[in-house]
Design a protein around this motif. Structure first.
Motif, PDB file in Angstrom:
ATOM      1  N   TRP A  43     -11.024  -3.243  -1.441  1.00 16.72           N
ATOM      2  CA  TRP A  43     -10.967  -1.797  -1.240  1.00 16.72           C
ATOM      3  C   TRP A  43     -10.058  -1.146  -2.292  1.00 16.72           C
ATOM      4  O   TRP A  43      -8.840  -1.041  -2.082  1.00 16.72           O
ATOM      5  N   PRO A  44     -10.575  -0.674  -3.426  1.00 23.26           N
ATOM      6  CA  PRO A  44      -9.730   0.062  -4.384  1.00 23.26           C
ATOM      7  C   PRO A  44      -9.068   1.279  -3.745  1.00 23.26           C
ATOM      8  O   PRO A  44      -7.921   1.607  -4.086  1.00 23.26           O
ATOM      9  N   TYR A  45      -9.759   1.926  -2.826  1.00 20.24           N
ATOM     10  CA  TYR A  45      -9.235   3.146  -2.200  1.00 20.24           C
ATOM     11  C   TYR A  45      -7.946   2.881  -1.427  1.00 20.24           C
ATOM     12  O   TYR A  45      -7.077   3.748  -1.341  1.00 20.24           O
ATOM     13  N   HIS A  46      -7.807   1.682  -0.846  1.00 15.02           N
ATOM     14  CA  HIS A  46      -6.691   1.396   0.052  1.00 15.02           C
ATOM     15  C   HIS A  46      -5.559   0.605  -0.598  1.00 15.02           C
ATOM     16  O   HIS A  46      -4.616   0.210   0.093  1.00 15.02           O
ATOM     17  N   GLN A  47      -5.636   0.353  -1.899  1.00  8.58           N
ATOM     18  CA  GLN A  47      -4.570  -0.406  -2.539  1.00  8.58           C
ATOM     19  C   GLN A  47      -3.269   0.400  -2.526  1.00  8.58           C
ATOM     20  O   GLN A  47      -3.281   1.629  -2.699  1.00  8.58           O
ATOM     21  N   PRO A  48      -2.113  -0.243  -2.318  1.00 10.43           N
ATOM     22  CA  PRO A  48      -0.840   0.481  -2.338  1.00 10.43           C
ATOM     23  C   PRO A  48      -0.645   1.233  -3.649  1.00 10.43           C
ATOM     24  O   PRO A  48      -0.832   0.669  -4.733  1.00 10.43           O
ATOM     25  N   GLY A  49      -0.320   2.501  -3.533  1.00  7.44           N
ATOM     26  CA  GLY A  49      -0.116   3.319  -4.717  1.00  7.44           C
ATOM     27  C   GLY A  49      -1.390   3.786  -5.384  1.00  7.44           C
ATOM     28  O   GLY A  49      -1.350   4.306  -6.507  1.00  7.44           O
ATOM     29  N   ALA A  50      -2.531   3.623  -4.722  1.00  4.92           N
ATOM     30  CA  ALA A  50      -3.802   4.030  -5.320  1.00  4.92           C
ATOM     31  C   ALA A  50      -3.798   5.508  -5.664  1.00  4.92           C
ATOM     32  O   ALA A  50      -3.240   6.338  -4.947  1.00  4.92           O
ATOM     33  N   THR A  51      -4.428   5.830  -6.790  1.00  2.00           N
ATOM     34  CA  THR A  51      -4.604   7.214  -7.221  1.00  2.00           C
ATOM     35  C   THR A  51      -6.064   7.436  -7.543  1.00  2.00           C
ATOM     36  O   THR A  51      -6.859   6.488  -7.610  1.00  2.00           O
ATOM     37  N   VAL A  52      -6.430   8.679  -7.764  1.00  2.00           N
ATOM     38  CA  VAL A  52      -7.811   8.990  -8.126  1.00  2.00           C
ATOM     39  C   VAL A  52      -8.214   8.205  -9.371  1.00  2.00           C
ATOM     40  O   VAL A  52      -9.340   7.705  -9.485  1.00  2.00           O
ATOM     41  N   SER A  53      -7.281   8.042 -10.297  1.00  2.00           N
ATOM     42  CA  SER A  53      -7.568   7.321 -11.537  1.00  2.00           C
ATOM     43  C   SER A  53      -7.775   5.834 -11.292  1.00  2.00           C
ATOM     44  O   SER A  53      -8.743   5.243 -11.785  1.00  2.00           O
ATOM     45  N   THR A  54      -6.891   5.197 -10.513  1.00  2.00           N
ATOM     46  CA  THR A  54      -7.020   3.754 -10.287  1.00  2.00           C
ATOM     47  C   THR A  54      -8.222   3.415  -9.413  1.00  2.00           C
ATOM     48  O   THR A  54      -8.809   2.340  -9.550  1.00  2.00           O
ATOM     49  N   ILE A  55      -8.589   4.322  -8.519  1.00  2.00           N
ATOM     50  CA  ILE A  55      -9.761   4.092  -7.669  1.00  2.00           C
ATOM     51  C   ILE A  55     -11.037   4.074  -8.500  1.00  2.00           C
ATOM     52  O   ILE A  55     -11.970   3.325  -8.227  1.00  2.00           O
ATOM     53  N   ASP A  56     -11.085   4.937  -9.527  1.00  2.00           N
ATOM     54  CA  ASP A  56     -12.239   5.008 -10.425  1.00  2.00           C
ATOM     55  C   ASP A  56     -13.537   5.222  -9.646  1.00  2.00           C
ATOM     56  O   ASP A  56     -14.573   4.628  -9.953  1.00  2.00           O
ATOM     57  N   ASN A  57     -13.456   6.035  -8.602  1.00  2.00           N
ATOM     58  CA  ASN A  57     -14.606   6.395  -7.763  1.00  2.00           C
ATOM     59  C   ASN A  57     -15.217   5.211  -7.014  1.00  2.00           C
ATOM     60  O   ASN A  57     -16.327   5.290  -6.526  1.00  2.00           O
ATOM     61  N   LYS A  58     -14.485   4.098  -6.889  1.00  2.00           N
ATOM     62  CA  LYS A  58     -15.002   2.955  -6.143  1.00  2.00           C
ATOM     63  C   LYS A  58     -14.262   2.868  -4.810  1.00  2.00           C
ATOM     64  O   LYS A  58     -13.075   2.557  -4.755  1.00  2.00           O
ATOM     65  N   LEU A  59     -14.983   3.130  -3.729  1.00  2.00           N
ATOM     66  CA  LEU A  59     -14.407   2.956  -2.393  1.00  2.00           C
ATOM     67  C   LEU A  59     -14.257   1.484  -2.069  1.00  2.00           C
ATOM     68  O   LEU A  59     -13.211   1.038  -1.589  1.00  2.00           O
ATOM     69  N   ALA A  60     -15.308   0.701  -2.325  1.00  2.00           N
ATOM     70  CA  ALA A  60     -15.281  -0.711  -1.948  1.00  2.00           C
ATOM     71  C   ALA A  60     -16.221  -1.520  -2.813  1.00  2.00           C
ATOM     72  O   ALA A  60     -17.270  -1.040  -3.259  1.00  2.00           O
ATOM     73  N   TYR A  61     -15.828  -2.779  -3.049  1.00  2.00           N
ATOM     74  CA  TYR A  61     -16.710  -3.801  -3.606  1.00  2.00           C
ATOM     75  C   TYR A  61     -17.028  -4.770  -2.467  1.00  2.00           C
ATOM     76  O   TYR A  61     -16.119  -5.330  -1.843  1.00  2.00           O
ATOM     77  N   PHE A  62     -18.311  -4.994  -2.221  1.00  2.00           N
ATOM     78  CA  PHE A  62     -18.758  -5.768  -1.056  1.00  2.00           C
ATOM     79  C   PHE A  62     -19.648  -6.908  -1.527  1.00  2.00           C
ATOM     80  O   PHE A  62     -20.575  -6.711  -2.315  1.00  2.00           O
ATOM     81  N   ARG A  63     -19.349  -8.101  -1.032  1.00  2.00           N
ATOM     82  CA  ARG A  63     -20.167  -9.269  -1.369  1.00  2.00           C
ATOM     83  C   ARG A  63     -20.488 -10.034  -0.093  1.00  2.00           C
ATOM     84  O   ARG A  63     -19.595 -10.323   0.713  1.00  2.00           O
ATOM     85  N   GLN A  64     -21.755 -10.370   0.090  1.00  2.00           N
ATOM     86  CA  GLN A  64     -22.221 -11.039   1.307  1.00  2.00           C
ATOM     87  C   GLN A  64     -23.046 -12.259   0.935  1.00  2.00           C
ATOM     88  O   GLN A  64     -23.869 -12.216   0.011  1.00  2.00           O
ATOM     89  N   GLU A  65     -22.825 -13.346   1.685  1.00  2.00           N
ATOM     90  CA  GLU A  65     -23.606 -14.563   1.509  1.00  2.00           C
ATOM     91  C   GLU A  65     -24.080 -15.049   2.870  1.00  2.00           C
ATOM     92  O   GLU A  65     -23.299 -15.083   3.824  1.00  2.00           O
ATOM     93  N   VAL A  66     -25.353 -15.396   2.983  1.00  2.00           N
ATOM     94  CA  VAL A  66     -25.874 -15.987   4.210  1.00  2.00           C
ATOM     95  C   VAL A  66     -25.577 -17.486   4.165  1.00  2.00           C
ATOM     96  O   VAL A  66     -26.032 -18.201   3.268  1.00  2.00           O
TER      97      VAL A  66
END
Length: 456
Positions: free
Chosen positions: A209-232
């Motif tokens: 979650w880039p959005y929830h990282q400590p000290g996150a800013t609009v710049s560090t988030i870079d418009n990415k709320l989350a990176y999600f990876r799933q494996e069955v």
């Protein structure tokens, strides 16, 4: 069928609380924001209990694990001595309808002999790390929606709209609520048939979650709320399928991107259909992509209305359902979860109605969401078909993961009132529980990493 009558109850019939002053869109002033941490909690809930004393005041929630807890354990129940105050059944449901959603009422009519709701004392256990409270209060005067409401600007880490002015702001609070800086699970998904038969599908999911990282800013988030990876992981006929999703914060500027890896083809492909009402992974058509976590993804196909507040019996503090003392066969019964393992409490919820726009398509013409005021987790969702009748009912069974702390699900359900089946996600009883803040490298969430993993 009898449950159709119950399904046709409309929102005006709900007993709404006095929050009319918050239903008109207006700028949130510094004076209004000063209520956060005073008569409102830092996340915007009413700090006081209700007039009848059946909902207690919020006093910070759970702030430390119970004695004996060690990281990695399934979470012991902090309230092992609690007993149900009463049990709602099909015989007495009429006495409790003012505190139930239309979909919940429909479940009693669909399963009159077996479905029941044990109602326990209400405990407002929701809590977050202090930095999330501070960033939420800061967001209150800076966060804005994009022009069409399909994204959030000028917010980071915390809830963007703790004093919501409209339905879109409320649903974005759900989408941006805190679920750790990273999240790793390898939980089970099952879809019991009407007679209770099921195959357990195990899904490994990692989220950064880039959005929830400590000290996150609009710049560090870079418009990415989350990176999600799933494996069955199982069963064997499905094992090896991989999914990668980039979820964005401003979806108007950059929509969700997704890729899949199919072990039979040994290729990574773009997956533009991972979203909206396309079927979710291994769901047998029993849930849509945007029903994972009750609701996720772009809200642009609906018009959203913030209806008000209501006192509702919702799944809460579901530690018994979470326990590793239960086997999957103990939990999964024909038609619904084993009621002996569920726990419902009376809580205040925001009521948000989503109606399909005239120029849009989706299998659900209308959806009503009931959001826990203390956590912004959608607790209940009623989903209507094109005839205006309730089709599916979703419930989020939550606990406080007190090692973080945060409130999140231990299981979510989607009940299909028409075919008698249901889907449950997130079961970890026979597996290890979810891990939060486990280091996950950014390069794990690339198409090349997907390709290399699939070809091992």
């Amino acid at each position: 069928m009898r449950y159709i009558t119950a399904c046709r109850k409309s929102l005006p019939a709900l007993v709404l609380l006095a929050f009319a002053g918050l239903l008109v869109s207006a700028e949130v002033t510094a004076e209004t924001t000063a209520r956060l941490g005073a008569d409102l909690t830092p996340l915007g809930a009413e700090a006081a209990g209700n007039a009848g004393g059946t909902i207690p005041p919020w006093q910070g929630g759970i702030t430390q694990p119970p004695e004996g807890y060690q990281p990695g354990m399934h979470h012991p129940d902090p309230f092992p001595g609690d007993k149900p105050l009463f049990v709602i059944t099909a015989k007495n449901v009429h006495e409790h309808e003012s505190h139930l959603s239309p979909g919940q009422i429909a479940l009693f009519h669909r399963y009159p002999d077996t479905f029941r709701m044990p109602v326990y004392p209400s405990r407002r256990t929701a809590s977050l790390p202090q930095r999330l409270y501070e960033r939420t209060i800061a967001n209150a005067t800076t966060a804005t929606l994009t022009e069409q409401g399909n994204g959030v600007l000028n917010a980071a880490e915390g809830i963007p709209f703790p004093i919501p002015q409209n339905g879109l702001e409320a649903v974005w609070n759900h989408l941006l609520r805190y679920r750790g800086t990273t999240l790793s699970t390898a939980a089970g998904q099952a879809i019991p048939t009407a007679d209770g038969a099921y195959v357990m599908v195990r899904l490994k999911e990692d989220i950064l979650w880039p959005y929830h990282q400590p000290g996150a800013t609009v710049s560090t988030i870079d418009n990415k709320l989350a990176y999600f990876r799933q494996e069955v992981l199982s069963p064997p006929r499905l094992a090896g399928q991989l999914l990668l999703v980039y979820e964005t914060l401003n979806q108007a500027a950059e929509p969700r991107k997704a890729w899949t890896y199919n072990p039979g083809q040994r290729r990574v492909r773009r997956a533009p259909n991972v979203g909206y009402d396309n079927p979710g992974t291994a769901s047998d058509g029993q849930r849509t992509n945007d029903q994972s976590d009750i609701f996720n993804g772009a809200p642009d196909r609906y018009d959203w209305t913030l209806v008000g507040k209501k006192e509702l019996y919702i799944p809460y503090n579901s530690y018994r359902l979470h326990s590793d003392q239960n086997r999957f066969e103990d939990i999964l019964q024909p038609g619904h979860l084993n009621p002996d393992l569920t726990r419902y409490e009376l809580h205040r919820v925001w009521v948000v109605e989503a109606r399909l726009k005239e120029d849009m398509r989706h299998i659900y013409e209308r959806r009503t969401f009931f959001l826990d005021e203390d956590s912004w987790q959608i607790a209940i969702a009623d989903q209507y078909d094109g005839r205006g009748e309730i089709w599916r009912v979703s419930e989020a069974h939550t606990i406080n993961y007190y090692e973080v702390p945060l409130t999140w699900t231990t299981a979510t359900t989607v009940y299909d009132l028409q075919n008698g089946r249901y889907l449950v996600q997130g079961l970890s009883n026979e597996f290890e529980p979810a891990r939060f803040d486990h280091p996950l490298a950014r390069n794990r969430f690339t198409t090349e990493a997907l390709r290399q993993h699939g070809r091992r």
